[in-house]
Design a protein around this motif. Structure first.
Motif, short mmCIF file in Angstrom:
data_model
loop_
_atom_site.label_atom_id
_atom_site.label_comp_id
_atom_site.label_asym_id
_atom_site.label_seq_id
_atom_site.Cartn_x
_atom_site.Cartn_y
_atom_site.Cartn_z
N SER A 137 0.83 -1.20 0.00
CA SER A 137 0.00 0.00 0.00
C SER A 137 0.87 1.25 0.00
CB SER A 137 -0.93 0.01 1.22
OG SER A 137 -0.18 0.22 2.41
N ARG A 138 0.23 2.38 -0.16
CA ARG A 138 0.90 3.67 -0.08
C ARG A 138 0.41 4.38 1.18
NH1 ARG A 138 3.65 5.85 -4.50
NH2 ARG A 138 3.74 4.45 -6.30
N VAL A 139 1.31 5.06 1.86
CA VAL A 139 0.97 5.73 3.11
C VAL A 139 1.36 7.21 3.02
CG1 VAL A 139 1.24 3.64 4.50
CG2 VAL A 139 3.20 5.16 4.17
N SER A 140 0.72 8.01 3.84
CA SER A 140 1.08 9.42 3.90
C SER A 140 2.43 9.57 4.59
CB SER A 140 0.01 10.20 4.67
OG SER A 140 0.10 9.93 6.05
N ASP A 141 3.02 10.73 4.45
CA ASP A 141 4.33 10.98 5.03
C ASP A 141 4.31 10.96 6.55
OD1 ASP A 141 5.17 11.30 2.46
OD2 ASP A 141 5.93 13.34 2.69
N GLN A 142 3.12 11.09 7.16
CA GLN A 142 3.03 11.18 8.62
C GLN A 142 2.03 10.18 9.18
OE1 GLN A 142 2.27 15.34 9.52
NE2 GLN A 142 4.43 15.86 9.24
N ALA B 265 5.53 4.56 13.60
CA ALA B 265 5.50 5.65 12.62
C ALA B 265 5.92 5.11 11.26
CB ALA B 265 6.44 6.77 13.05
N LEU B 266 5.18 5.49 10.23
CA LEU B 266 5.51 5.14 8.85
C LEU B 266 5.42 6.41 8.01
CD1 LEU B 266 3.13 2.92 9.96
CD2 LEU B 266 4.12 1.62 8.09
N GLY B 267 6.29 6.56 7.05
CA GLY B 267 6.24 7.72 6.18
C GLY B 267 7.62 8.25 5.88
N SER B 268 7.78 9.56 6.02
CA SER B 268 9.07 10.17 5.73
C SER B 268 10.06 9.88 6.85
CB SER B 268 8.92 11.69 5.57
OG SER B 268 8.61 12.29 6.82
N CYS C 225 7.80 -5.10 2.81
CA CYS C 225 6.35 -5.19 2.66
C CYS C 225 5.82 -4.34 1.51
CB CYS C 225 5.67 -4.77 3.98
SG CYS C 225 5.81 -6.00 5.28
N ASP C 226 6.71 -3.77 0.73
CA ASP C 226 6.31 -2.92 -0.39
C ASP C 226 5.35 -1.84 0.07
OD1 ASP C 226 6.27 -1.95 -2.97
OD2 ASP C 226 4.66 -3.29 -3.63
N ILE C 227 5.77 -1.12 1.12
CA ILE C 227 5.01 0.03 1.61
C ILE C 227 5.69 1.28 1.03
CG2 ILE C 227 4.13 1.25 3.63
CD1 ILE C 227 4.76 -1.33 5.25
N ARG C 228 4.95 2.03 0.25
CA ARG C 228 5.52 3.19 -0.42
C ARG C 228 4.83 4.47 0.03
NH1 ARG C 228 8.51 1.75 -5.16
NH2 ARG C 228 8.51 -0.52 -5.48
N LEU C 229 5.54 5.57 -0.18
CA LEU C 229 4.98 6.87 0.15
C LEU C 229 3.97 7.29 -0.91
CD1 LEU C 229 8.26 8.69 1.22
CD2 LEU C 229 6.47 7.83 2.72
N ALA C 230 2.89 7.91 -0.46
CA ALA C 230 1.89 8.41 -1.40
C ALA C 230 2.40 9.66 -2.13
CB ALA C 230 0.60 8.73 -0.66
N SER C 231 3.31 10.39 -1.51
CA SER C 231 3.77 11.66 -2.05
C SER C 231 4.85 11.51 -3.11
CB SER C 231 4.30 12.55 -0.92
OG SER C 231 5.39 11.90 -0.25
N VAL C 232 5.57 10.41 -3.09
CA VAL C 232 6.67 10.21 -4.03
C VAL C 232 6.90 8.71 -4.17
CG1 VAL C 232 8.42 10.33 -2.22
CG2 VAL C 232 9.07 10.86 -4.58
N ASP C 233 7.42 8.27 -5.30
CA ASP C 233 7.61 6.83 -5.51
C ASP C 233 8.88 6.36 -4.80
OD1 ASP C 233 7.24 4.27 -6.38
OD2 ASP C 233 8.11 4.61 -8.37
N ALA C 234 8.75 6.16 -3.50
CA ALA C 234 9.87 5.70 -2.68
C ALA C 234 9.32 4.86 -1.54
CB ALA C 234 10.67 6.88 -2.14
N TYR C 235 10.15 3.96 -1.01
CA TYR C 235 9.71 3.14 0.11
C TYR C 235 9.57 3.98 1.37
CZ TYR C 235 10.69 -1.00 -2.71
OH TYR C 235 10.70 -1.95 -3.70
#
Length: 282
Positions: free
Chosen positions: A115-120, A152-155, A232-242
């Motif tokens: 999934s994609r998660v927010s930076d915060q 915490a997940l994100g940036s 777990c292929d968790i990526r940021l919603a704001s940019v294509d990065a883990y």
């Protein structure tokens, strides 16, 4: 001495808490969960065990084999199925395809898998954890215990801000309770010894424990960089990065043990001290 003779005494490995100690442990958990929720965390409810294939993604059986416990159903067609001397024979069991986690935070990464998660992003969860130890004793060293975590997940900046803020809160809470804590750099080999992350961990510690008297770790703050994001292929919603991750952990029975020692075993008095301290550290 045989391997069986050297096995730890399981009579010391598990406890049933009486009502007063249960009240104290639940109050501690409510306090730590409230910290996470007040910071914006949502609560999730993980299962007490996972398929081995899921835990294997995190190198659990490579980096923590000494702690690992697995479970298997009985093979009712084997002709056995009845324990002898308090144990089942290997031939009585089907393949052990279930793993018992030794940390709570795995549930958060598996929840956000693919999934994609927010930076915060911030979540909190509590779970039963299981550790195969060389010996057991008291509330501070159990085979099965409860761990509350704030994850915490994100940036990267978000993950570091979270553990910095909660490290201060842990210290302030302990001071209100008159618990002397020392923040100590520790090792937690999520990363293989020959990896670039392992080298970074040696240069910049990724785990700090909050240790009470006798070196008993009752809480920790942990940085994982993007290890779990990749696995777990968790990526940021704001940019294509883990996504980066970090977590704050509270060993509930260990906090309970320290408070009982401090108050001469009086759980009710310890409970009032926790409520008073929680009002001061919100």
């Amino acid at each position: 001495m045989t391997e069986t003779d050297a096995a730890p005494d399981l009579s010391q490995a598990l406890v049933i808490l009486d009502p007063d100690r249960t009240d104290l442990l639940k109050e501690l958990d409510r306090t730590f969960a409230a910290w996470g929720i007040s910071a914006g965390a949502r609560e999730i409810l993980p299962p007490p065990l996972y398929p081995v294939s899921q835990l294997e993604k995190f190198d659990v059986y490579t980096n923590f084999p000494q702690l690992a416990l697995v479970a298997a159903p009985l093979d009712v067609n084997s002709g056995g199925g009845k324990p002898a001397d308090g144990r089942f024979a290997p031939s009585d069991l089907q393949e052990p395809r279930l793993g018992l986690p030794h940390a709570t935070c795995y549930g958060a990464y598996l929840y956000y898998e693919n999934s994609r998660v927010s930076d915060q992003t911030l979540v909190t969860l509590v779970n039963r954890c299981f550790r195969n130890e060389e010996y057991y004793g008291g509330l501070h060293r159990l085979l099965s215990f409860q761990m509350r975590e704030i994850v915490a997940l994100g940036s990267y900046e978000h993950t570091q801000q979270v553990i910095a803020a909660f490290a201060q809160r842990i210290t302030a809470f302990a001071e209100e309770l008159n618990i002397g804590l020392e923040k100590v750099a520790a090792s937690d080999p999520f990363f293989g010894n020959d990896s670039a992350r392992a080298l970074m961990a040696k240069i910049s510690p990724v785990k700090f424990e909050f240790q009470a008297a006798g070196g008993l770790a009752i809480s920790s703050v942990n940085t994982h960089r993007n290890f779990f994001g990749e696995r777990c292929d968790i990526r940021l919603a704001s940019v294509d990065a883990y996504a980066f991750t970090s977590c704050v952990a509270f060993g509930l029975e260990r906090w309970l043990s320290v408070l009982l020692d401090l108050h001469g075993g009086n759980a009710r008095r310890a409970l009032e001290s926790v409520r008073a301290a929680a009002r001061q550290v919100s």
